[in-house]
Design a protein around this motif. Structure first.
Motif, short mmCIF file in Angstrom:
data_model
loop_
_atom_site.label_atom_id
_atom_site.label_comp_id
_atom_site.label_asym_id
_atom_site.label_seq_id
_atom_site.Cartn_x
_atom_site.Cartn_y
_atom_site.Cartn_z
N LEU A 171 104.02 -4.34 78.20
CA LEU A 171 103.51 -5.73 78.24
C LEU A 171 102.25 -5.66 77.57
CD1 LEU A 171 103.45 -8.51 78.84
CD2 LEU A 171 102.58 -8.08 81.05
N THR A 172 101.85 -6.35 76.47
CA THR A 172 100.69 -6.44 75.85
C THR A 172 100.05 -7.92 75.56
OG1 THR A 172 101.46 -6.15 73.70
CG2 THR A 172 100.77 -4.05 74.82
N ASP A 173 101.04 -8.95 76.08
CA ASP A 173 100.59 -10.28 75.64
C ASP A 173 101.20 -11.01 76.63
OD1 ASP A 173 100.23 -12.81 74.81
OD2 ASP A 173 100.67 -12.37 72.63
N MET A 174 100.37 -11.64 77.63
CA MET A 174 100.94 -12.55 78.59
C MET A 174 101.50 -13.89 78.18
SD MET A 174 100.74 -11.05 81.58
CE MET A 174 101.17 -12.36 82.56
N GLY A 175 101.49 -14.03 77.01
CA GLY A 175 102.18 -15.39 76.22
C GLY A 175 101.06 -16.66 76.49
N PHE A 176 99.82 -16.27 76.82
CA PHE A 176 98.78 -17.24 76.95
C PHE A 176 97.58 -16.75 77.01
CE2 PHE A 176 99.79 -16.66 81.45
CZ PHE A 176 98.59 -16.51 81.92
N GLY A 177 96.31 -17.42 76.96
CA GLY A 177 95.22 -16.86 77.14
C GLY A 177 94.66 -15.94 76.31
N ALA A 181 88.75 -16.37 83.83
CA ALA A 181 89.73 -16.40 82.84
C ALA A 181 90.27 -14.88 82.33
CB ALA A 181 89.21 -17.09 81.89
N HIS A 182 89.57 -13.93 82.48
CA HIS A 182 89.90 -12.63 81.85
C HIS A 182 90.93 -11.95 82.72
CE1 HIS A 182 86.23 -11.64 83.90
NE2 HIS A 182 86.78 -10.32 83.98
N THR A 183 91.15 -12.36 84.04
CA THR A 183 92.01 -11.91 84.85
C THR A 183 93.54 -12.13 84.93
OG1 THR A 183 92.04 -13.51 86.77
CG2 THR A 183 90.23 -12.27 86.55
N LEU A 184 93.66 -12.58 83.49
CA LEU A 184 95.25 -13.03 83.46
C LEU A 184 96.22 -11.79 83.61
CD1 LEU A 184 96.01 -13.74 79.61
CD2 LEU A 184 94.01 -12.46 80.48
N PHE A 185 95.96 -10.50 83.30
CA PHE A 185 96.81 -9.68 83.29
C PHE A 185 97.08 -9.15 84.75
CE2 PHE A 185 96.30 -9.21 78.80
CZ PHE A 185 97.59 -9.01 78.35
N THR A 186 96.06 -9.52 85.59
CA THR A 186 96.13 -9.04 87.13
C THR A 186 96.51 -10.04 87.97
OG1 THR A 186 93.78 -9.32 87.34
CG2 THR A 186 94.67 -7.07 86.84
N ALA A 187 95.99 -11.48 87.85
CA ALA A 187 96.12 -12.43 88.88
C ALA A 187 97.63 -12.99 89.05
CB ALA A 187 95.47 -13.57 88.25
N MET A 188 98.47 -12.68 88.07
CA MET A 188 99.67 -13.26 88.11
C MET A 188 100.66 -12.60 89.27
SD MET A 188 99.82 -15.55 85.83
CE MET A 188 98.08 -15.62 85.81
N ASP A 228 99.53 -22.50 80.08
CA ASP A 228 98.45 -21.63 80.78
C ASP A 228 98.89 -21.42 82.26
OD1 ASP A 228 96.29 -20.72 81.93
OD2 ASP A 228 94.83 -22.10 80.81
N ALA A 229 99.37 -20.20 82.66
CA ALA A 229 99.90 -20.17 83.94
C ALA A 229 98.82 -19.76 84.77
CB ALA A 229 100.59 -18.68 84.04
N TYR A 230 97.45 -19.44 84.30
CA TYR A 230 96.28 -19.11 85.06
C TYR A 230 95.62 -20.41 85.56
CZ TYR A 230 91.75 -17.74 87.08
OH TYR A 230 90.75 -17.84 87.82
N ALA A 231 95.58 -21.51 84.78
CA ALA A 231 95.30 -22.95 85.23
C ALA A 231 95.37 -23.31 86.49
CB ALA A 231 95.48 -23.81 84.23
N PRO A 232 96.69 -23.32 87.05
CA PRO A 232 96.95 -23.81 88.69
C PRO A 232 96.11 -22.81 89.54
CG PRO A 232 99.02 -22.99 87.52
CD PRO A 232 97.87 -23.03 86.30
N ILE A 233 96.13 -21.37 89.13
CA ILE A 233 95.73 -20.48 90.13
C ILE A 233 94.08 -20.90 90.28
CG2 ILE A 233 95.13 -17.99 90.57
CD1 ILE A 233 97.75 -17.36 88.86
N ASP A 234 93.53 -21.08 88.95
CA ASP A 234 92.15 -21.51 88.82
C ASP A 234 91.57 -22.74 89.97
OD1 ASP A 234 89.65 -20.66 87.23
OD2 ASP A 234 89.63 -22.94 87.37
N LYS A 269 106.72 -21.77 90.32
CA LYS A 269 107.37 -21.75 89.09
C LYS A 269 107.09 -20.34 88.27
CE LYS A 269 108.55 -26.64 88.36
NZ LYS A 269 108.34 -27.91 87.56
N MET A 270 106.06 -20.42 87.99
CA MET A 270 105.36 -19.06 87.20
C MET A 270 105.86 -17.87 87.99
SD MET A 270 102.98 -16.27 87.36
CE MET A 270 101.99 -16.93 88.72
#
Length: 468
Positions: free
Chosen positions: A264-270, A402-409, A305-311, A363-364
């Motif tokens: 996995l090298t691209d989370m699809g967003f961010g 915002a740069h935590t997208l590869f870990t926060a999910m 943007d799957a991080y937005a609701p986490i934020d 959902k994410m």
């Protein structure tokens, strides 16, 4: 043995030396304390040094080793714990200047109990950013924590001091906590191995749906030994799992042949991974493929943007903590201005907004877990960037996490996820690669991480003398 050789020992080597009487916990502690006190002014990673208390613990450990009654793989090991791990009689500030007058903790979080019962020698606590809500090493209470690989660069967060101190040899291992990557991010920035366990594997307080405690150290074997001690059941944490009884360090060797591993090298967003980061992940995939694993691209199912609701969730959480602080003046000495501004935004959200964000997170989570079906493990960047300046709250000032997208999910999916250093960039700054597994397969994640560690082509030249 020189001080550098002693400080750089593995936990296995250290405890073997205790058992043979080649070393004593007392002399090791003296060396580690001297080193920690010498380097801490440069990296600002430790606070609340307790040398007398630590020495009493070391003397007790020495007596046990002499009597052949050691308590386990951490007995007599000098180490630290994060500011956010409550220990009776120790400060619990959560990185916030406004909390500086609070009395010491009157309770122990489960990791503190586990370490005490295991004979670990805790000599200091480690720094963290305000509220644990920045993936950075800046704090209104502690100041700027700096990366020993390069003092101009960030440690990541929120287990900032843990990452910097262990990389610099101020203790052998440390306990961090992880809500959006707070163990893995500083471990990656500082060249360490770190694990966010399956949610509930390591109990922690207050009980939480996103955050858990995890081990950080200079090798996979070291964090496996720490995990063995931390894993237990504690009914005070409603997410706590039954103790599995696994001695993780004894089962790290595994043939990866036949494993199906996603790349996995691209989370699809961010944020997209920098070339050096992407190259490190792809190189790790090639190493696993050369050892017989089937390594193929893993396509993220996430588009929006799957991080937005986490934020949003974390912003509301931050506002509640901000609103509960002792009276203070809202100066930079009381609370970090980036955290304050971000937390105050949480007051604007309604209950419906919060509930809607939880539905989006669910959902994410379902989409990501469904995408994992058929894969044994997935490897990915720990961070999309190699590093950023020490004084910055994150890659983005407006959204510091915002740069935590590869870990926060993977905090949301509750899956175990590790990091290990697999490359350095042109500045000789570490680059971590993340290994993610299915829930409850903490051992498997450590085994694949250990395989990568064993296959990397370089030796770690640890910055026991912090570098400018």
């Amino acid at each position: 043995m020189s001080a550098a050789e002693l400080i750089g020992m593995s936990l296995a080597g250290l405890t073997e030396a205790y058992a043979s009487r080649a070393l004593s916990p007392v002399e090791v502690l003296r060396t580690v304390l001297g080193h920690a006190e010498a380097i801490n002014p440069a990296i600002n990673a430790l606070f609340c040094f307790r040398p007398e208390q630590a020495m009493a613990s070391a003397q007790g450990s020495e007596a046990r080793w002499k009597a052949g009654a050691a308590l386990g793989p951490l007995d007599g090991v000098p180490m630290t714990v994060k500011d956010s791990v409550a220990m009776i009689g120790w400060p619990y500030f959560h990185g916030i200047g406004a909390n500086r007058a609070l009395p010491p903790s009157n309770y122990d979080s489960p990791p503190a109990i586990a370490l005490r019962e295991a004979g670990a020698v805790i000599f200091a606590k480690t720094t963290m950013p305000d509220c644990g809500l920045m993936a950075s090493g800046i704090s209104s209470l502690h100041g700027v924590t700096r990366n020993p690989w390069g003092l101009a660069w960030n440690t990541g967060g929120s287990s900032a001091g843990a990452g910097a101190s262990v990389a610099a040899g101020a203790g052998y291992v440390s306990v961090g906590t992880d809500i959006a990557g707070s163990v893995r991010l500083p471990a990656a920035h500082c060249g360490l191995a770190g694990l966010k366990p399956t949610h509930g594997r390591v109990p922690h307080l207050p009980a939480d749906t996103m955050r858990m405690a995890g081990p950080m150290g200079r090798s996979v074997d070291d964090i496996a030994r720490l995990l063995t001690v931390l894993t237990r059941q504690d009914e005070r944490d409603t997410w706590s799992l039954p103790a599995d009884g696994v001695r993780y360090q004894e089962h790290l060797k595994r043939d990866v042949k036949g494993l199906k591993i996603g790349l996995l090298t691209d989370m699809g967003f961010g944020m997209k991974a920098e070339p050096a980061v992407r190259s490190a992940v792809e190189a790790a995939g090639k190493l696993l493929a050369s050892a017989g694993a089937t390594v193929e691209p893993f396509t993220s199912p996430l588009i929006d943007d799957a991080y937005a609701p986490i934020d949003l969730f974390l912003q509301v959480r931050g506002y509640l903590e901000y609103a509960s602080l002792p009276p203070h003046g809202d100066t930079a000495r009381d609370i970090n201005p980036y955290v304050r501004a971000w937390c105050l935004g949480g007051a604007k959200h309604s209950g419906a907004d919060l509930y809607r964000s939880l539905g989006q997170i669910a959902k994410m989570k379902a989409a990501l877990l469904a995408a994992f079906e058929g894969w044994d493990y997935v490897i990915a960047p720990t961070l999309p960037v190699v590093n950023f300046p020490a004084e910055e709250p994150g890659v983005s000032r407006e959204m510091p996490l915002a740069h935590t997208l590869f870990t926060a999910m993977f905090n949301q999916t509750c899956q175990p996820a590790s990091t290990v250093c697999m490359a350095f960039d042109s500045r000789h700054l570490p680059i971590g690669v993340q290994v993610i597994g299915h829930r409850f397969d903490d051992l498997g994640v450590l085994q694949v991480t250990k395989a990568l560690e064993d296959m990397r082509s370089f030796a770690m030249d640890w910055p026991f003398k912090p570098r400018p």
